[in-house]
Design an enzyme around this catalytic site. Structure first.
Site, short mmCIF file in Angstrom:
data_model
loop_
_atom_site.label_atom_id
_atom_site.label_comp_id
_atom_site.label_asym_id
_atom_site.label_seq_id
_atom_site.Cartn_x
_atom_site.Cartn_y
_atom_site.Cartn_z
CE LYS A 1 -3.90 -2.32 2.32
NZ LYS A 1 -4.64 -2.77 3.40
CD GLN B 1 -3.10 -4.07 6.76
OE1 GLN B 1 -3.16 -3.08 6.10
NE2 GLN B 1 -3.99 -5.11 6.60
CG ASP C 1 -9.23 0.81 5.27
OD1 ASP C 1 -9.01 0.63 4.07
OD2 ASP C 1 -8.57 0.16 6.09
#
Ligand code: NDP
Length: 286
Positions: A53, A97, A120
């Site tokens: 990412k 994460q 997200d």
């Protein structure tokens, strides 16, 4: 007739190029898009995801602020970091994460992220907006699936869509996105009876269950569009999806491969969301 293979790698590359162009435009206006990436602990798979990412973000001209915290980090320490990132004007998107070490409360951490920095798309406010049909930040994987359908020229409005899996990460937001786009949606899960019948009736199948090749090719309605979100590693090391790809490709109208289908889109959509957040910041500054 053989299915059209939906090339997620190529489509994701296009999305990343779009993001790079937007990022360059934002930089020219003095707003460098910034993504904070928070990794807690030493889970090797999470470390790999975070690296890819961060790399993709930098390549697209998004500033990355990496925060690697030890597995012993307390809830308070993590929430304090999220708070600092919430207040940091250089940070447009915040990604924590998952999964977090077990002593940490992931829901509380996600809820602590400022909704307008929720790259997200998992904050309850953003999920609520999606449920209202007024989405702002949408979870990256389902957003990527919608883009794949659009790029493949699949008509969603009026179609019968079946979503296999009801996680907050994939299945539920996926079902909402499809319903918002006027599909007639059936959301299946582990307690669903006669799964095969639901799949067989569907014009669009989204498989997100994490069960290797559980959806047999013979279940697929001829001509249906099949988006396989599953990523499963077999004992022999091969990566397969939730759909028996070769059999399904012989019946479907369009299908995503695994790997090279949904996976690359998830990262591309994280960058897309980060750019959306930076554009909100730029609009506020005007
Ligand atoms: P979860 O484990 O959170 O959810 C799985 C869902 O599948 C649950 O709703 C579960 O039902 C349902 N399910 C499990 N077994 C069956 C079954 N036999 N029949 C019907 N439904 C079933 O997984 P995620 O949503 O996080 O991920 C799903 C898959 O997608 C995984 O393979 C994951 O690796 C992959 N993934 C891929 C991404 C990408 O970028 N390509 C991103 C995110 C995930 P119930 O609710 O009843 O338990």
């Amino acid at each position: 007739m053989a299915a059209t293979i939906i090339d997620g790698k190529a489509i994701a590359a296009r999305v990343r190029a779009e993001v790079a162009a937007r990022a360059a435009g934002l930089r020219a206006r003095g707003v460098a898009p910034g993504l904070a990436v928070v990794l807690v602990g030493d889970d090797p798979a999470s470390a790999v995801y975070v690296r890819s990412k961060s790399k993709a973000a930098r390549e697209a001209g998004v500033e990355v602020f990496d925060h690697k915290l030890p597995a012993t980090t307390s809830q308070r320490e993590l929430l304090d970091l999220v708070q600092r990132l919430n207040e940091d004007v250089a940070v447009d998107g915040i990604l924590v994460q998952m999964p977090l070490p077990r002593h940490l409360d992931a829901d509380a951490v996600v809820a602590a992220i400022r909704p307008d920095k929720d790259a997200d798309g998992l904050h309850p406010e953003n999920l609520g907006r999606l449920a209202q049909g007024k989405p702002r930040f949408v979870a990256c994987t389902p957003k990527g699936c919608m883009r794949l359908l659009a790029e493949a020229g699949v008509t969603v409005a009026g179609a019968r869509a079946v979503v296999l899996g009801r996680s907050m990460l994939v299945g539920k937001p996926m079902a909402l996105l499809l319903a918002n786009a006027d599909a007639t949606v059936t959301l299946c899960h582990s307690k669903t009876r006669e799964l095969q019948g639901h799949v067989a009736a569907a014009d669009i199948v989204i498989a997100a269950i994490g069960r290797p090749e559980m959806v047999a090719g013979s279940w697929i309605k001829p001509g249906a569009a099949v988006i396989d979100v599953g990523i499963n590693r077999l004992a022999d090391g091969r990566l397969v999806g939730d759909v028996a790809y070769a059999e399904a490709a012989a019946r479907a109208g369009a299908i995503t491969p695994v790997p090279g289908g949904v996976g690359p889109m998830t990262i591309a959509m994280l960058l897309d969301n980060t750019c959306d957040a930076a554009e909100l910041r730029a609009a506020r500054a005007q």
